[in-house]
Enzyme design. Structure first.
Site, PDB file in Angstrom:
ATOM      1  N   ARG B  51       0.836  -1.194   0.000  1.00 17.37           N
ATOM      2  CA  ARG B  51       0.000   0.000   0.000  1.00 17.37           C
ATOM      3  C   ARG B  51       0.867   1.239   0.000  1.00 17.37           C
ATOM      4  O   ARG B  51       1.942   1.245   0.573  1.00 17.37           O
ATOM      5  CB  ARG B  51      -0.844   0.054   1.269  1.00 17.37           C
ATOM      6  CG  ARG B  51      -1.662  -1.158   1.496  1.00 17.37           C
ATOM      7  CD  ARG B  51      -2.336  -1.072   2.857  1.00 17.37           C
ATOM      8  NE  ARG B  51      -2.961  -2.368   3.150  1.00 17.37           N
ATOM      9  CZ  ARG B  51      -3.792  -2.577   4.161  1.00 17.37           C
ATOM     10  NH1 ARG B  51      -4.096  -1.582   4.973  1.00 17.37           N
ATOM     11  NH2 ARG B  51      -4.316  -3.766   4.346  1.00 17.37           N
ATOM     12  N   ASP B  53       0.087   5.203   1.327  1.00 16.10           N
ATOM     13  CA  ASP B  53      -0.940   5.977   2.044  1.00 16.10           C
ATOM     14  C   ASP B  53      -1.550   7.057   1.162  1.00 16.10           C
ATOM     15  O   ASP B  53      -0.972   7.454   0.156  1.00 16.10           O
ATOM     16  CB  ASP B  53      -0.310   6.712   3.241  1.00 16.10           C
ATOM     17  CG  ASP B  53       0.131   5.762   4.334  1.00 16.10           C
ATOM     18  OD1 ASP B  53      -0.240   4.578   4.283  1.00 16.10           O
ATOM     19  OD2 ASP B  53       0.853   6.230   5.245  1.00 16.10           O
ATOM     20  N   TYR B 111      12.266   3.861  -0.857  1.00 20.25           N
ATOM     21  CA  TYR B 111      11.418   5.047  -0.747  1.00 20.25           C
ATOM     22  C   TYR B 111      12.298   6.286  -0.717  1.00 20.25           C
ATOM     23  O   TYR B 111      13.444   6.219  -0.263  1.00 20.25           O
ATOM     24  CB  TYR B 111      10.613   5.028   0.560  1.00 20.25           C
ATOM     25  CG  TYR B 111       9.385   4.158   0.557  1.00 20.25           C
ATOM     26  CD1 TYR B 111       8.162   4.681   0.166  1.00 20.25           C
ATOM     27  CD2 TYR B 111       9.446   2.824   0.959  1.00 20.25           C
ATOM     28  CE1 TYR B 111       7.013   3.898   0.174  1.00 20.25           C
ATOM     29  CE2 TYR B 111       8.308   2.029   0.969  1.00 20.25           C
ATOM     30  CZ  TYR B 111       7.089   2.573   0.576  1.00 20.25           C
ATOM     31  OH  TYR B 111       5.964   1.808   0.582  1.00 20.25           O
ATOM     32  N   ARG B 197       7.799   7.651   7.207  1.00 20.39           N
ATOM     33  CA  ARG B 197       7.436   9.019   7.591  1.00 20.39           C
ATOM     34  C   ARG B 197       7.845   9.331   9.037  1.00 20.39           C
ATOM     35  O   ARG B 197       8.218  10.463   9.344  1.00 20.39           O
ATOM     36  CB  ARG B 197       5.938   9.236   7.377  1.00 20.39           C
ATOM     37  CG  ARG B 197       5.590   9.219   5.885  1.00 20.39           C
ATOM     38  CD  ARG B 197       4.097   9.073   5.622  1.00 20.39           C
ATOM     39  NE  ARG B 197       3.335  10.123   6.269  1.00 20.39           N
ATOM     40  CZ  ARG B 197       1.999  10.136   6.329  1.00 20.39           C
ATOM     41  NH1 ARG B 197       1.289   9.154   5.757  1.00 20.39           N
ATOM     42  NH2 ARG B 197       1.373  11.117   6.925  1.00 20.39           N
TER      43      ARG B 197
END
Lengths: 245, 245
Positions: B51, B53, B111, B197
């Site tokens: 996934r 977000d 990422y 994050r």
């Protein structure tokens, strides 16, 4: 009253261009005048170095305005940025002599046109590039660009109307290919209405093999606007820099 | 039925994340399933590598789907891109063995978190960076990042719930400063909910001088989620690449 020079950046996507118009407040100039008038509590006129069309962006537009302001340049910059929407910003503010005028004193300008030349869609760049799927011959485009250098009557490569001189001087055209992007940078003493977009459209047609380099000289000599290339879309264009003495 | 692997790019701004949800069609997965079902005239399930977000972007998300398709991979790619909105694109399509599963076979992921570290507003990058006005100490952040390398229980640096293992391995964290932007690249075998994050938020607090490097070891040893840094905003994060065998 002090005269302040400002360097501005804006994403033109949401706006009807730089220049204020009778029936819409949705121009960059109008936004700035309203904001500055509110800030300094008197009516403010903002002079830009030139208009940018609806949808055209700016990385270095220059404007000036006369303001009653007793605090520092830095405080003025922060106060303006605090009040601007996130797609417009002031990068620099400085006090200049009262006679300074951002349009009348401008000596030359640099624009950049961005072409996304790939089958792959430009997901993150989609609002600041023109997507051209056909592979462009960049070497041919460079050769064609040299036809535009120097002083010429660019009337047929513009949408200019009226009796003013349509002679302009282009000092330099740089064409840079980086990955899937082609950037065409134009530096000249001034540009007529739609001129950069029509020069770009003409260069794209050469790059696609739809137009010969020889056709350009003919447009200058005996053509009309219809003989030049198409007007490349506004969203690929940005005003990069305005030069002064 | 053939199994197709796709590499996807999307600007997450307008979407409620990757994963389809009961009451909204506004997810990337849902868009793709609807589009592919229309295209191949049978019900299609799309499996993502994981996934992302709401508001998170992707430059290289990987997904797979089983399709009745008799034309070429290239024709499939063009057919999908023709039907996608301009903020989602398929970069690559290839037929893979039926057993290939984009999530189960993923070995590691990369990422990237983008921080705009300047007083000047990020006009053109505003939807893909987190704007941090205070000057960050990048050398301190690099030192702090080394505390996260290797295998750890990252429970306190995540919003993960439930009984599954929260041990993950981070192979590499690269922090690159380029002009006004700081990019933090994370490569690991997998990441928990909100983990990238929260790691980024913790590094930003170190860079701002609000947190010591020593505090990180304490969060691992005896802390809770509240002792780690803030959850950096979604819009600065992008899934860059998913690696397979």
């Amino acid at each position: 009253m002090k005269n302040y020079k400002m360097i501005l950046q804006y994403d033109g996507t949401r706006y009807d261009g730089w220049q204020k118009q009778g029936n819409t407040a949705n121009t960059i100039q109008q936004k700035l005048e309203t904001l500055l008038s509110d800030l300094v509590k008197h009516s403010v006129e903002v002079f830009g170095s030139g208009r940018t069309d609806m949808g055209v962006h700016a990385y270095g537009q220059v404007a000036n305005a006369r303001l009653l302001w007793n605090k520092s340049e830095e405080e003025l910059l922060l106060a303006i940025n605090d009040r601007l929407p996130e797609d417009i910003a002031v990068l620099h503010v400085e006090e200049v002599p009262l006679r300074f005028h951002s349009r009348l004193n401008a000596r030359s300008k640099r624009y950049c046109y961005r072409i996304w030349n790939s089958r792959r869609p430009p997901v993150f760049e989609r609002k600041t590039v023109f997507w051209c799927k056909e592979a462009l011959d960049v070497e041919k485009m460079k050769e064609a660009a040299s036809c535009f250098l120097g002083s010429h009557d660019f009337k047929n490569f513009s949408s200019a109307k009226g009796k003013k001189s349509t002679v302009r001087t282009i000092y330099n055209i740089d064409i840079l290919q980086q990955g899937e992007e082609i950037q065409i940078s134009f530096h000249g003493d001034g540009f007529l209405y739609h001129m950069v977009r029509i020069l770009t459209g003409t260069l794209i047609e050469v790059g696609e093999g739809k137009r010969t380099i020889e056709s350009i000289a003919k447009v200058f000599q005996e053509g009309t606007r219809q003989d030049a290339g198409f007007t490349a879309p506004a969203k690929g264009l940005a005003l990069m820099e305005v030069f002064y003495e």
